[in-house]
Design a protein around this motif. Structure first.
Motif, PDB file in Angstrom:
ATOM      1  N   LEU A 170       0.810  -1.210   0.000  1.00 24.64           N
ATOM      2  CA  LEU A 170       0.000   0.000   0.000  1.00 24.64           C
ATOM      3  C   LEU A 170       0.850   1.270   0.000  1.00 24.64           C
ATOM      4  N   THR A 171       2.067   1.220   0.560  1.00 22.62           N
ATOM      5  CA  THR A 171       2.876   2.431   0.708  1.00 22.62           C
ATOM      6  C   THR A 171       4.058   2.498  -0.267  1.00 22.62           C
ATOM      7  N   ARG A 172       4.803   1.442  -0.383  1.00 20.05           N
ATOM      8  CA  ARG A 172       5.988   1.437  -1.255  1.00 20.05           C
ATOM      9  C   ARG A 172       6.117   0.086  -1.969  1.00 20.05           C
ATOM     10  N   PRO A 173       5.204  -0.232  -2.853  1.00 21.82           N
ATOM     11  CA  PRO A 173       5.210  -1.542  -3.521  1.00 21.82           C
ATOM     12  C   PRO A 173       6.480  -1.815  -4.331  1.00 21.82           C
ATOM     13  N   ALA A 174       7.217  -0.777  -4.722  1.00 19.35           N
ATOM     14  CA  ALA A 174       8.426  -0.991  -5.517  1.00 19.35           C
ATOM     15  C   ALA A 174       9.471  -1.794  -4.754  1.00 19.35           C
ATOM     16  N   LEU A 175       9.398  -1.793  -3.406  1.00 18.19           N
ATOM     17  CA  LEU A 175      10.357  -2.583  -2.622  1.00 18.19           C
ATOM     18  C   LEU A 175      10.160  -4.078  -2.829  1.00 18.19           C
ATOM     19  N   LEU A 176       9.001  -4.478  -3.316  1.00 21.44           N
ATOM     20  CA  LEU A 176       8.726  -5.903  -3.535  1.00 21.44           C
ATOM     21  C   LEU A 176       8.952  -6.324  -4.992  1.00 21.44           C
TER      22      LEU A 176
ATOM     23  N   ARG B 126       2.338   3.800  -5.768  1.00 23.97           N
ATOM     24  CA  ARG B 126       1.646   2.733  -6.500  1.00 23.97           C
ATOM     25  C   ARG B 126       1.686   2.930  -8.017  1.00 23.97           C
ATOM     26  N   ALA B 127       2.372   3.977  -8.432  1.00 23.30           N
ATOM     27  CA  ALA B 127       2.374   4.282  -9.867  1.00 23.30           C
ATOM     28  C   ALA B 127       3.106   3.225 -10.681  1.00 23.30           C
ATOM     29  N   ILE B 128       3.918   2.399 -10.041  1.00 28.20           N
ATOM     30  CA  ILE B 128       4.648   1.370 -10.788  1.00 28.20           C
ATOM     31  C   ILE B 128       3.730   0.215 -11.182  1.00 28.20           C
TER      32      ILE B 128
ATOM     33  N   LEU C 266      -5.450  -2.681  -5.012  1.00 28.61           N
ATOM     34  CA  LEU C 266      -4.853  -2.196  -3.762  1.00 28.61           C
ATOM     35  C   LEU C 266      -5.760  -1.180  -3.062  1.00 28.61           C
ATOM     36  N   ALA C 267      -6.482  -0.403  -3.810  1.00 25.43           N
ATOM     37  CA  ALA C 267      -7.420   0.546  -3.193  1.00 25.43           C
ATOM     38  C   ALA C 267      -8.509  -0.216  -2.447  1.00 25.43           C
ATOM     39  N   GLU C 268      -9.008  -1.305  -3.053  1.00 23.01           N
ATOM     40  CA  GLU C 268     -10.022  -2.116  -2.371  1.00 23.01           C
ATOM     41  C   GLU C 268      -9.429  -2.813  -1.150  1.00 23.01           C
ATOM     42  N   VAL C 269      -8.181  -3.287  -1.278  1.00 17.81           N
ATOM     43  CA  VAL C 269      -7.500  -3.927  -0.131  1.00 17.81           C
ATOM     44  C   VAL C 269      -7.387  -2.947   1.025  1.00 17.81           C
ATOM     45  N   GLU C 270      -7.063  -1.694   0.706  1.00 15.45           N
ATOM     46  CA  GLU C 270      -6.917  -0.683   1.757  1.00 15.45           C
ATOM     47  C   GLU C 270      -8.226  -0.472   2.498  1.00 15.45           C
ATOM     48  N   SER C 271      -9.351  -0.494   1.767  1.00 11.59           N
ATOM     49  CA  SER C 271     -10.668  -0.332   2.408  1.00 11.59           C
ATOM     50  C   SER C 271     -11.002  -1.536   3.280  1.00 11.59           C
ATOM     51  N   LEU C 272     -10.701  -2.721   2.765  1.00 14.84           N
ATOM     52  CA  LEU C 272     -10.987  -3.930   3.530  1.00 14.84           C
ATOM     53  C   LEU C 272     -10.112  -4.046   4.776  1.00 14.84           C
ATOM     54  N   LEU C 273      -8.899  -3.488   4.681  1.00 13.29           N
ATOM     55  CA  LEU C 273      -7.980  -3.588   5.825  1.00 13.29           C
ATOM     56  C   LEU C 273      -8.544  -2.864   7.036  1.00 13.29           C
TER      57      LEU C 273
ATOM     58  N   THR D 214       2.148  -8.422 -10.703  1.00 14.15           N
ATOM     59  CA  THR D 214       3.352  -7.611 -10.917  1.00 14.15           C
ATOM     60  C   THR D 214       4.353  -7.794  -9.777  1.00 14.15           C
ATOM     61  N   LEU D 215       3.870  -7.927  -8.579  1.00 12.63           N
ATOM     62  CA  LEU D 215       4.725  -8.040  -7.404  1.00 12.63           C
ATOM     63  C   LEU D 215       4.766  -9.466  -6.898  1.00 12.63           C
ATOM     64  N   ARG D 216       5.915  -9.837  -6.388  1.00  3.86           N
ATOM     65  CA  ARG D 216       6.073 -11.179  -5.814  1.00  3.86           C
ATOM     66  C   ARG D 216       5.809 -11.102  -4.320  1.00  3.86           C
TER      67      ARG D 216
END
Length: 310
Positions: free
Chosen positions: A166-172, A239-241, A250-257, A285-287
């Protein structure tokens, strides 16, 4: 030098002075004794021979002439001469000894002081070497702690995969250049540390090489630089990547969280977690590491086994 060593050296020097002083006093007393013996020999009176009276008869005279003569006594000239020679010789020996002591005492004291100085220097060198060894081990431990800080931060980012996504997906995403370099730096530092057995090189402990020359130290510096670069790049990208469809996920995940962590009922929370896991499984896209799935189940829904395949 330690205070105890300094006090001990001063005591040794004081004892050396006392012993030297006693020796000089003893030799001086011998000189005075021998000098007194010789003086008595020259100034003392020899016991005179007995004065005897004898009569000489004079048959041709009426009166008797009475005369005196001195009995010279026994002759002891040879014995006295030998005693004088022995006494003078003894006095010369003692005087010579005093002169030798007077000259040798400063030399001996100087030599003794030099020996103490060398001994003190050896102790000081040992203390410095021991202190340097402790300091170098502490420096090595400090480098290990810096390495551990980055490893822990990376581990937290992997385990708290929802927050990271949710914050820095590029790290993954290893495909992101900064993240790829970070992963390589992590592996390099880990491999070098493992090869060392957790112990600093002997040459460095002996002071032959500097900290900056150690491969492990340079690897940790490189790791820290790459960690800062990767986190900065991930924060900037956000999340632009991700593709638009995955950003919506991810927006839906954030609401569900929000429901999963603060739902009104256990059923609502369980439903929200199940939906989150389903949605995360759709992100390609992310592992997402397997241990991240396990962490989600263990921390949030321990009663439900993981059912999403990666």
């Amino acid at each position: 030098m330690h205070h105890d060593d300094y006090a001990r050296d001063r005591l040794y020097r004081l004892l050396a002075l006392i012993v030297t002083g006693i020796a000089i006093m003893f030799m001086g007393q011998l000189v005075l004794k021998e000098a007194s013996s010789v003086s008595n020999f020259f100034s003392g009176s020899r016991e005179p021979g007995a004065v005897v009276a004898y009569e000489t008869a004079a048959p041709n005279y009426a009166d008797t002439e009475r005369t005196t003569a001195v009995d010279p006594g026994p002759t002891n000239g040879g014995a006295n001469s030998k005693a004088l020679t022995g006494g003078v010789r003894m006095m010369l020996v003692v005087v010579g000894g005093v002169i030798v002591m007077a000259i040798g005492a400063p030399v001996a004291y100087h030599t003794f002081s030099k020996a103490l100085e060398r001994r003190r220097q050896v102790r000081a060198d040992k203390h410095r070497a021991a202190a340097a060894l402790v300091e170098r081990r502490e420096q090595w431990s400090a480098v290990e702690k810096r390495h551990q800080v980055v490893q822990d931060a990376w581990f937290d980012a992997e385990m708290d995969v929802v927050t990271t996504m949710l914050t820095r997906p590029a790290l993954l995403d290893p495909a992101v250049p900064a993240t790829g370099r970070l992963i390589e730096a992590l592996e390099n530092a880990r491999a070098i540390h493992a090869a060392s057995g957790g112990e600093p090189p002997a040459a460095w402990l002996d002071g032959i090489s500097d900290l900056e020359s150690l491969p492990y130290y340079r690897a940790v510096l490189d790791l820290e630089r790459n960690w800062r670069a990767a986190t900065t790049a991930a924060d900037k990208a956000g999340r632009a990547i991700l593709p638009r469809t995955e950003r919506r996920i991810l927006a839906e995940v954030e609401s569900l969280l929000a429901i999963a962590t603060g739902g009104a009922s256990a059923n609502e929370r369980d439903t929200a977690y199940a939906r989150i896991k389903t949605l995360l499984g759709r992100i390609k896209t992310l592992r997402i590491p397997e241990k991240a799935w396990q962490a989600i189940d263990a921390a949030h829904r321990p009663q439900i086994a993981a059912g999403v395949s990666t």
